[in-house]
Motif scaffolding. Sequence first.
Motif, short mmCIF file in Angstrom:
data_model
loop_
_atom_site.label_atom_id
_atom_site.label_comp_id
_atom_site.label_asym_id
_atom_site.label_seq_id
_atom_site.Cartn_x
_atom_site.Cartn_y
_atom_site.Cartn_z
N THR A 97 0.83 -1.20 0.00
CA THR A 97 0.00 0.00 0.00
C THR A 97 0.87 1.26 0.00
OG1 THR A 97 -1.76 -1.16 1.16
CG2 THR A 97 -1.79 1.25 1.28
N TRP A 98 1.93 1.25 0.81
CA TRP A 98 2.82 2.40 0.86
C TRP A 98 3.47 2.64 -0.51
CZ3 TRP A 98 8.20 2.97 0.41
CH2 TRP A 98 8.68 4.23 0.76
N TRP A 99 4.02 1.59 -1.13
CA TRP A 99 4.65 1.74 -2.45
C TRP A 99 3.65 2.25 -3.48
CZ3 TRP A 99 9.54 2.26 -3.06
CH2 TRP A 99 10.45 1.56 -2.27
N ARG A 100 2.44 1.72 -3.42
CA ARG A 100 1.44 2.06 -4.44
C ARG A 100 0.90 3.47 -4.25
NH1 ARG A 100 -2.45 -0.86 -7.81
NH2 ARG A 100 -3.34 0.80 -9.03
N TYR A 101 0.47 3.83 -3.03
CA TYR A 101 -0.24 5.07 -2.84
C TYR A 101 0.64 6.22 -2.34
CZ TYR A 101 -4.22 2.17 -3.77
OH TYR A 101 -5.08 1.32 -4.38
N ALA A 102 1.64 5.93 -1.54
CA ALA A 102 2.52 6.99 -1.07
C ALA A 102 3.60 7.31 -2.10
CB ALA A 102 3.16 6.61 0.27
N GLU A 103 4.16 6.28 -2.70
CA GLU A 103 5.24 6.46 -3.66
C GLU A 103 4.77 6.47 -5.11
OE1 GLU A 103 8.47 7.16 -2.88
OE2 GLU A 103 7.68 7.31 -0.84
N GLY A 104 3.52 6.07 -5.35
CA GLY A 104 2.97 6.09 -6.71
C GLY A 104 3.51 5.02 -7.62
N LEU A 105 4.04 3.94 -7.04
CA LEU A 105 4.59 2.85 -7.86
C LEU A 105 3.61 1.69 -7.90
CD1 LEU A 105 8.22 2.80 -6.45
CD2 LEU A 105 7.40 3.91 -8.52
N LYS A 106 3.59 1.01 -9.03
CA LYS A 106 2.78 -0.19 -9.12
C LYS A 106 3.51 -1.21 -9.99
CE LYS A 106 -0.05 1.55 -12.87
NZ LYS A 106 -1.37 1.83 -13.36
N SER A 107 3.13 -2.44 -9.82
CA SER A 107 3.76 -3.53 -10.55
C SER A 107 3.55 -3.37 -12.05
CB SER A 107 3.17 -4.87 -10.08
OG SER A 107 3.65 -5.90 -10.90
N VAL A 108 4.57 -3.69 -12.84
CA VAL A 108 4.41 -3.64 -14.29
C VAL A 108 3.70 -4.89 -14.81
CG1 VAL A 108 6.11 -2.07 -15.25
CG2 VAL A 108 6.85 -4.24 -14.34
N ASP A 109 3.74 -5.95 -14.05
CA ASP A 109 3.09 -7.18 -14.46
C ASP A 109 1.65 -7.20 -13.98
OD1 ASP A 109 5.47 -8.09 -15.56
OD2 ASP A 109 6.10 -9.01 -13.68
N ARG A 110 0.76 -7.52 -14.89
CA ARG A 110 -0.64 -7.70 -14.52
C ARG A 110 -1.01 -9.14 -14.80
NH1 ARG A 110 -4.69 -3.93 -17.04
NH2 ARG A 110 -5.98 -4.81 -15.41
N ALA A 111 -1.81 -9.70 -13.94
CA ALA A 111 -2.25 -11.08 -14.15
C ALA A 111 -3.02 -11.15 -15.46
CB ALA A 111 -3.13 -11.52 -12.99
N PRO A 112 -2.75 -12.18 -16.27
CA PRO A 112 -3.43 -12.32 -17.56
C PRO A 112 -4.94 -12.23 -17.46
CG PRO A 112 -1.68 -13.94 -17.38
CD PRO A 112 -1.79 -13.26 -16.05
N ALA A 113 -5.51 -12.85 -16.45
CA ALA A 113 -6.97 -12.82 -16.31
C ALA A 113 -7.47 -11.40 -16.10
CB ALA A 113 -7.40 -13.71 -15.14
N LEU A 114 -6.71 -10.58 -15.36
CA LEU A 114 -7.12 -9.19 -15.13
C LEU A 114 -7.00 -8.36 -16.41
CD1 LEU A 114 -5.54 -8.49 -11.64
CD2 LEU A 114 -7.91 -9.07 -12.19
N VAL A 115 -5.96 -8.59 -17.19
CA VAL A 115 -5.80 -7.89 -18.46
C VAL A 115 -6.98 -8.21 -19.37
CG1 VAL A 115 -4.41 -7.73 -20.57
CG2 VAL A 115 -3.28 -7.81 -18.35
N GLN A 116 -7.28 -9.49 -19.49
CA GLN A 116 -8.37 -9.94 -20.36
C GLN A 116 -9.72 -9.38 -19.90
OE1 GLN A 116 -7.78 -12.28 -23.10
NE2 GLN A 116 -9.60 -11.14 -23.62
N GLY A 117 -10.02 -9.51 -18.62
CA GLY A 117 -11.30 -9.03 -18.10
C GLY A 117 -11.44 -7.53 -18.24
N ASP A 118 -10.38 -6.79 -17.93
CA ASP A 118 -10.42 -5.33 -18.04
C ASP A 118 -10.65 -4.90 -19.48
OD1 ASP A 118 -9.98 -2.58 -17.06
OD2 ASP A 118 -8.15 -2.71 -18.27
N LEU A 119 -9.98 -5.53 -20.40
CA LEU A 119 -10.10 -5.17 -21.80
C LEU A 119 -11.51 -5.42 -22.32
CD1 LEU A 119 -8.65 -4.09 -24.25
CD2 LEU A 119 -7.79 -6.38 -24.70
N VAL A 120 -12.08 -6.56 -21.99
CA VAL A 120 -13.44 -6.88 -22.43
C VAL A 120 -14.44 -5.93 -21.78
CG1 VAL A 120 -15.27 -8.63 -22.33
CG2 VAL A 120 -12.96 -9.27 -23.03
N HIS A 121 -14.27 -5.62 -20.49
CA HIS A 121 -15.19 -4.69 -19.84
C HIS A 121 -15.10 -3.29 -20.45
CE1 HIS A 121 -16.09 -7.65 -16.76
NE2 HIS A 121 -17.02 -6.82 -16.33
N ARG A 122 -13.90 -2.84 -20.79
CA ARG A 122 -13.76 -1.53 -21.42
C ARG A 122 -14.40 -1.52 -22.81
NH1 ARG A 122 -7.70 -1.07 -20.86
NH2 ARG A 122 -7.93 -0.12 -22.89
N ALA A 123 -14.26 -2.62 -23.54
CA ALA A 123 -14.86 -2.72 -24.86
C ALA A 123 -16.38 -2.74 -24.78
CB ALA A 123 -14.35 -3.98 -25.57
#
Length: 169
Positions: free
Chosen positions: A7-33
């Motif tokens: 939480t500290w890295w993500r919200y205080a420092e503004g960093l997030k992982s470059v890797d996204r779980a494949p299922a999240l990429v797929q679901g997000d893309l379909v929902h946006r479409a």
Amino acid sequence: RNCRRKTWWRYAEGLKSVDRAPALVQGDLVHRALAAIYETGGTAYAFVDVLDEFFTDAAGDAGMQQYGHIALAMMEAYVDHYPREEFEVIAIEKPFVGEITNPTTGAKSRSFLMGGKVDGLVRTSDGLFILEHKTCSRIDGAYLDRLWSDMQVQFYSLYVTWEGEKVIG
């Protein structure tokens, strides 16, 4: 909530992982479409801009591009199968926030709120419905057995109803 350091890295420092779980990429893309289709009043191929942006961002990453190709095939099948919807779109990606109440004591949580986004609210001649789409990598017995206990749509219905709209399905 699960990891203070994350939480500290993500919200205080503004960093997030470059890797996204494949299922999240797929679901997000379909929902946006899907959102692009509904936000344009049901324009069947409105999702093309969403996918073009994804392919531009994923240029040179064959692993990521495969998700774009799968999403493209899914969306083409979707608009072929549902060329016209039989409902009026009321809201897409509707945020909600509500209190959490102990059902036994009636006491409200002093620490937490329930919040989220409803994929969509739609109206038919019968009334107001929650529009929910699910993506998964595989539909098998285990997946189907878990669906009955997925409380997500019930939470959506509850909080939307608390906001003054009666959800009937």
